[in-house]
Design a protein around this motif. Structure first.
Motif, PDB file in Angstrom:
ATOM      1  N   CYS A 110       0.855  -1.192   0.000  1.00 31.93           N
ATOM      2  CA  CYS A 110       0.000   0.000   0.000  1.00 31.93           C
ATOM      3  C   CYS A 110       0.883   1.232   0.000  1.00 31.93           C
ATOM      4  O   CYS A 110       1.612   1.474   0.963  1.00 31.93           O
ATOM      5  CB  CYS A 110      -0.894   0.010   1.237  1.00 31.93           C
ATOM      6  SG  CYS A 110      -2.036  -1.371   1.317  1.00 31.93           S
ATOM      7  N   ILE A 136      -1.668  -1.129  -3.999  1.00 34.94           N
ATOM      8  CA  ILE A 136      -2.723  -0.111  -3.933  1.00 34.94           C
ATOM      9  C   ILE A 136      -2.082   1.236  -3.630  1.00 34.94           C
ATOM     10  O   ILE A 136      -1.366   1.373  -2.630  1.00 34.94           O
ATOM     11  CB  ILE A 136      -3.754  -0.432  -2.825  1.00 34.94           C
ATOM     12  CG1 ILE A 136      -4.389  -1.805  -3.044  1.00 34.94           C
ATOM     13  CG2 ILE A 136      -4.837   0.652  -2.778  1.00 34.94           C
ATOM     14  CD1 ILE A 136      -5.260  -2.275  -1.879  1.00 34.94           C
ATOM     15  N   PHE A 138      -2.661   4.898  -2.344  1.00 36.15           N
ATOM     16  CA  PHE A 138      -3.756   5.561  -1.625  1.00 36.15           C
ATOM     17  C   PHE A 138      -3.276   6.851  -0.973  1.00 36.15           C
ATOM     18  O   PHE A 138      -2.071   7.086  -0.837  1.00 36.15           O
ATOM     19  CB  PHE A 138      -4.362   4.617  -0.573  1.00 36.15           C
ATOM     20  CG  PHE A 138      -3.530   4.502   0.687  1.00 36.15           C
ATOM     21  CD1 PHE A 138      -2.434   3.650   0.741  1.00 36.15           C
ATOM     22  CD2 PHE A 138      -3.834   5.266   1.811  1.00 36.15           C
ATOM     23  CE1 PHE A 138      -1.659   3.544   1.894  1.00 36.15           C
ATOM     24  CE2 PHE A 138      -3.065   5.167   2.974  1.00 36.15           C
ATOM     25  CZ  PHE A 138      -1.976   4.305   3.003  1.00 36.15           C
ATOM     26  N   ASN A 145      -8.655   5.892  -2.883  1.00 33.82           N
ATOM     27  CA  ASN A 145      -8.589   4.420  -2.803  1.00 33.82           C
ATOM     28  C   ASN A 145      -8.803   3.823  -1.411  1.00 33.82           C
ATOM     29  O   ASN A 145      -8.416   2.674  -1.166  1.00 33.82           O
ATOM     30  CB  ASN A 145      -7.269   3.895  -3.384  1.00 33.82           C
ATOM     31  CG  ASN A 145      -7.354   3.762  -4.888  1.00 33.82           C
ATOM     32  OD1 ASN A 145      -8.458   3.696  -5.448  1.00 33.82           O
ATOM     33  ND2 ASN A 145      -6.209   3.726  -5.548  1.00 33.82           N
ATOM     34  N   THR A 148     -11.050   0.887  -1.734  1.00 35.88           N
ATOM     35  CA  THR A 148     -10.356  -0.297  -2.258  1.00 35.88           C
ATOM     36  C   THR A 148      -9.690  -1.047  -1.116  1.00 35.88           C
ATOM     37  O   THR A 148      -9.801  -2.280  -1.014  1.00 35.88           O
ATOM     38  CB  THR A 148      -9.267   0.128  -3.277  1.00 35.88           C
ATOM     39  OG1 THR A 148      -9.847   1.044  -4.189  1.00 35.88           O
ATOM     40  CG2 THR A 148      -8.692  -1.065  -4.009  1.00 35.88           C
TER      41      THR A 148
END
Ligand SMILES: Nc1nc2c(ncn2[C@@H]2O[C@H](COP(=O)(O)OP(=O)(O)O)[C@@H](O)[C@H]2O)c(=O)[nH]1
Ligand SMILES: [Mg+2]
Ligand SMILES: [Zn+2]
Length: 291
Positions: A110, A136, A138, A145, A148
């Protein structure tokens, strides 16, 4: 009754069972068995509502155990790495990916503060995605996100990994916003009010449980060289093209991994990390020879 330990403070275990909270002690026999119930454990317990006294009777088989933080049955590790302040550290990412593989925990990379993205870091991150890892991007600040991330953590027990300053607390706070609290008196907020020594605790976000202490604070690499060579998904894939099946992709002839680096399919930084990790597990730094 059966439940999940979601908090441990000074010998008091908080158990979540069928949307109810119970605070119980561990039986003495665990001490004799040299077993300790841990946060994340699924347990059998008994509870007397009149005296409000309960005990953990049995620990159900564990999926995995982390030592630091002491926590069991983790499904998912969110490796939080920021674009800047502190800058993206791919060496640490690779180390954490190895730790996850060894502990049989699924990792998700992330990347926080993604509104600050720059092309060099984007290229590196793209390479993790190409390698087969879930990535991801973010931003807690810009609220990018977060949904998500929420969808990935549903129904799981999660640890966050990452240096201080990358935005772990900001992420948890953002995920907690506007959530409906369903579980008794158990607060989903980062309740730091009471002066107790909190050992380990999960924060509940809908049906996800996030350990509020970062995972893998101690990063020993206790593996051998051939394991390391196999642990990165794309390295393992290109290793099929190595001439020698024992190839460690250092300077062997006809090496599929070195070829993939030359062809810019594996990012040179990730290959450098790999060589550095090889060195580290061989303990080359520790060898001292008299001249
Ligand atoms: N630009 C930006 N800064 C962020 C973001 N998330 C967190 N920060 C900042 O990063 C710093 C560290 O955040 P914190 O959540 O305390 O990190 P932790 O140490 O990993 O828990 C704080 O100054 C935050 O305001 C983000 O999405 N974008
Ligand atoms: Mg923090
Ligand atoms: Zn090779």
């Amino acid at each position: 009754m059966r439940g999940t330990i979601i908090k441990l403070v000074a010998g008091d275990y908080t158990i979540l069972s069928d949307h109810q909270i119970y605070i119980v002690r561990a039986r003495g026999r665990f001490r004799n068995l040299k077993q300790t119930p841990l946060c994340g454990d699924e347990v059998e317990f008994s509870y007397d509502h009149l005296s409000q006294y309960g005990t953990i009777d049995q620990i159900l088989p564990r999926k995995n155990v982390l030592i630091r933080p002491a926590i069991a049955n983790i499904d998912l590790a969110l490796i939080i790495m920021s674009v800047e302040k502190p800058t993206f550290d791919s060496y640490l990412v690779d180390k954490l990916l190895i730790q996850c593989a060894l502990a049989h925990i699924e990792p998700i990379l992330c990347v926080s503060k993604c509104e600050k993205m720059n092309p060099a870091i984007q290229t590196l991150i793209d390479n993790y995605q190409l390698a087969g890892y879930t990535v991801i991007l973010f931003s807690a600040k810009e609220k990018i996100n977060l949904e998500t991330i929420k969808s990935y953590i549903q129904g799981k027990k999660i640890v966050l990994c990452g240096q201080s300053g990358v935005g772990k607390s900001s992420l948890i706070n953002s995920l907690c916003e506007n959530q409906t609290r369903s579980v008794g008196e158990y607060s989903s907020k980062l309740g730091r009010g009471k002066h107790q020594t909190r050992e380990t605790e999960f924060i509940q976000i809908n049906d996800a449980f996030i350990a509020d202490t970062p995972g893998f604070s101690k990063l020993n690499l206790n593996i051998d060289e051939s394991c390391l060579a196999r642990i990165f998904k794309d390295f393992d894939f290109f290793a099929n093209q190595c001439k020698y099946h024992t190839c460690l992709h250092e300077n062997e002839p006809h090496c599929g991994v070195i070829e993939a680096v030359k062809n810019k399919i594996i990012h040179p930084q990730r290959y450098q990390n790999y060589l550095q990790l090889l060195k580290e597990i061989r303990g080359e730094k520790k060898i001292w020879r008299k001249k």
